[in-house]
Every structure is written in C-alpha cells, then in structure tokens.
Design a protein around this motif. Structure first.
Motif, short mmCIF file in Angstrom:
data_model
loop_
_atom_site.label_atom_id
_atom_site.label_comp_id
_atom_site.label_asym_id
_atom_site.label_seq_id
_atom_site.Cartn_x
_atom_site.Cartn_y
_atom_site.Cartn_z
N LEU A 246 -28.93 -16.76 -36.53
CA LEU A 246 -27.96 -15.66 -36.39
C LEU A 246 -27.65 -15.34 -34.92
O LEU A 246 -26.61 -14.78 -34.61
N GLN A 247 -28.57 -15.74 -34.05
CA GLN A 247 -28.33 -15.49 -32.62
C GLN A 247 -27.21 -16.37 -32.08
O GLN A 247 -26.56 -16.05 -31.09
N GLU A 248 -26.99 -17.51 -32.75
CA GLU A 248 -26.01 -18.47 -32.24
C GLU A 248 -24.79 -18.63 -33.15
O GLU A 248 -23.73 -19.05 -32.70
N LEU A 249 -24.97 -18.34 -34.45
CA LEU A 249 -23.92 -18.67 -35.42
C LEU A 249 -23.42 -17.44 -36.17
O LEU A 249 -24.16 -16.47 -36.32
N PRO A 251 -22.64 -15.23 -39.54
CA PRO A 251 -23.54 -15.07 -40.69
C PRO A 251 -23.42 -16.18 -41.75
O PRO A 251 -24.41 -16.71 -42.21
N LYS A 252 -22.17 -16.53 -42.10
CA LYS A 252 -22.00 -17.48 -43.21
C LYS A 252 -22.64 -18.83 -42.86
O LYS A 252 -23.33 -19.44 -43.67
N LYS A 253 -22.38 -19.29 -41.62
CA LYS A 253 -22.94 -20.58 -41.18
C LYS A 253 -24.46 -20.52 -41.10
O LYS A 253 -25.17 -21.44 -41.48
N ALA A 254 -24.95 -19.38 -40.57
CA ALA A 254 -26.40 -19.22 -40.43
C ALA A 254 -27.08 -19.27 -41.79
O ALA A 254 -28.13 -19.90 -41.96
N TYR A 272 -29.70 -10.20 -47.03
CA TYR A 272 -30.59 -9.89 -45.90
C TYR A 272 -29.74 -9.64 -44.64
O TYR A 272 -29.97 -8.68 -43.91
N VAL A 273 -28.73 -10.50 -44.45
CA VAL A 273 -27.86 -10.35 -43.28
C VAL A 273 -27.10 -9.02 -43.35
O VAL A 273 -27.03 -8.27 -42.37
N ILE A 274 -26.57 -8.71 -44.55
CA ILE A 274 -25.80 -7.46 -44.71
C ILE A 274 -26.71 -6.28 -44.40
O ILE A 274 -26.33 -5.32 -43.72
N ASN A 275 -27.95 -6.36 -44.89
CA ASN A 275 -28.89 -5.28 -44.67
C ASN A 275 -29.24 -5.10 -43.19
O ASN A 275 -29.46 -3.98 -42.73
#
Ligand code: SAM
Length: 277
Positions: A246-249, A251-254, A272-275
C-alpha cells in the motif's frame, strides 16, 4: 375513520397543521394519560369533544368500544403521550383489530424520537428500530450479543435510570469501539447529541450525572466489531504484505498482488484497506 396521530416529543410546537385539524374535528380522542394530552390540546386552543384513556393495561377493553364507536360512524383519533403511537407505545392491538374489522384507518405522521435522532446521526448504513431492551442484564446481553456482527445500525430507547447499566452492557457485548450516538432530551431545553464510541460515551455519562436524566435514544452501529472480526481472519503475513504494498501501489493493485503472493480473501483484504481509511 380512525386516525393515528403523532404528537410532539418535547417541544409542543412540533405538531403538524393536519394533526391540529384532525384533533379538533374528532368525536373522541384516545390518549394515554389524559393530563398530558389536555396540556397539549389546551396549548393549541383545541376545543376537544371527548377524551378517553387508552393505555397498555386497557387497550383490549377500549378496542372493543372503539369498534362500536366506529360502527356508529364517529371520528376517532389515537394519540400517545409523546411521538408516534405504536412506536414503543400502545396502538398495535387497536390497529390490528380495527383493520381486521374492515374500518378505515389513516396515519397523521409527525414527531418520533428515534427518527429525530436518526435524521441528525450521519449514519451511512441501513438501520433497524428495536425499541426498549429488556430491563434485566441477562436479557439485555442476550439481545446485544445478536448484534455483534451486524452491518446495520440499531435504534434503541432507554429509560434514564437504566442508561448507565445499558451502556455498560453495550460495552461488554459489543466492545469499546462500537460506535454510538446518543440523543437526550431531543427538542427540549437541555437537548444533547453525542456521537462517539461506547468507551467515550460511558466515560461521558459516568462523569456527568445530568447525562443520566431525561429521555434518551441510542443508535448503535456495531460495524467496528465486524471489521475487527474480518481483520482477525487475516494472517500477520497477509497484513504486513498488504501494508508494504500500500505504500507504493493504489489499493486495488495492492490487494490483487497480496492475494497473489500470500493468499487471503480479496474482499476481506479490501475491507481491511477501507477500514484503514
Ligand atoms: N412513541 C414515541 C416515539 O414516537 O418516539 C416513543 C414512546 S416510548 C414510551 C418513550 C421513549 O422514547 C423514551 O423512554 C425515550 O427513550 C424516547 N423519547 C421520547 N421522547 C424523547 C426525547 N425528547 N428525546 C429523547 N428520547 C425520547
């Protein structure tokens, strides 16, 4: 015709023009406490014809009389002490009998405590109305535990002398992070609206005894519990990989890459990302 008519939940001005008209033309007004209703009618200069008490202890008996009065062609209106009849108030048995006998029934909508709070709550999810929780702890726990993983908000009413015990039980069953909004004394002088998590609400009402007074509605949205449960199902490796990517990409790609590299359900990874946001 039987009208079911909402009345104010505090501020006597919160009554519709139609409600005032219907109350004035009714042959009989069915009300919970005649003293409370007289106060409202007098405030609005309504010269009512007849008031009849209808409360939870005599609803069946009065319903039989109502059927006769409707048969005679009288106009009847039911009101409760505050808000909308039938919402944690008498009226359900009356309405079901009146409908079953084929008489006309019509709502005069207006104030309702939980809808008033919901209207300002800023809750994005769907919501359900529950009403009063059981008055004993074990009964409350039984119901609260059924809401542990729901993804909708739940509206409840609570009496002031039980609010502290109730909030403590919510804390125990749904966890400190369960989000909540409390509406106290809505439309009245000491109206308080507090939106926070359950841990903060508990502290707020423990510290200030005034918050344990007056009329109270709560809206809970135990979604954090669900998010916690979802996150618990992810392994540390999956979470670490996702955080790193997530630091580089975006959300969807990560999420897609994490799934490819270390596995994990894509929906849960995405949640998890949304949260995190
Ligand atoms: N029929 C009413 C309605 O439409 O909201 C509810 C009646 S129920 C017997 C009474 C409960 O409604 C109170 O114990 C409290 O939980 C809630 N309530 C009523 N008036 C309120 C107000 N002004 N502010 C907050 N809660 C209120």
């Amino acid at each position: 015709m039987l009208y079911i008519c909402a009345t104010p939940i505090g501020n006597l001005k919160d009554i519709t023009l139609r409600a005032l008209e219907v109350l004035a033309l009714s042959d009989i007004i069915l009300c919970e406490d005649t003293r409370v209703s007289k106060n409202l009618l007098t405030h609005h200069h309504i010269k009512y014809k007849r008031l009849v008490a209808l409360h939870e202890h005599n609803e069946n008996e009065i319903t039989e009389k109502v059927l006769n009065w409707l048969g005679e062609g009288l106009i009847l209106t039911q009101i409760s002490d505050a808000g909308t009849p039938g919402i944690s108030d008498p009226g359900a048995r009356l309405c079901s009998k009146v409908l079953a006998h084929g008489f006309k029934i019509s709502p005069i909508p207006g104030a309702c405590a939980y809808l008033s709070l919901l209207s300002v709550a800023g809750v994005h999810t769907q919501s359900l109305f529950y009403g009063f929780l059981p008055s004993n702890r074990s009964g409350r726990h039984k119901i609260l535990n059924t809401w542990r993983s729901v993804d909708y908000a739940v509206c409840i009413y609570e009496a002031p002398h039980r609010i502290l015990a109730c909030v403590r039980d919510i804390f125990e069953c749904l966890g400190p992070k369960c989000e909540i909004i409390m509406g106290r004394e809505l439309t009245k002088q000491f109206e308080t609206i507090k939106k926070c998590n359950i841990e903060e609400l508990l502290e707020f009402i423990e510290k200030d005894p005034n918050q344990q007074r007056g009329e109270l509605v709560l809206i809970l949205y135990p979604t954090s519990k669900k998010a916690d449960a979802l996150m618990d199902s992810l392994s540390a490796t999956q979470i670490n990989t996702l955080n790193l990517l997530l630091q580089e990409l975006p959300p969807k790609k990560a999420v897609t890459l994490t799934h490819k590299i270390v596995g994990g359900n894509k929906d849960i990874l995405y949640n998890y990302v949304i949260n995190l946001k």
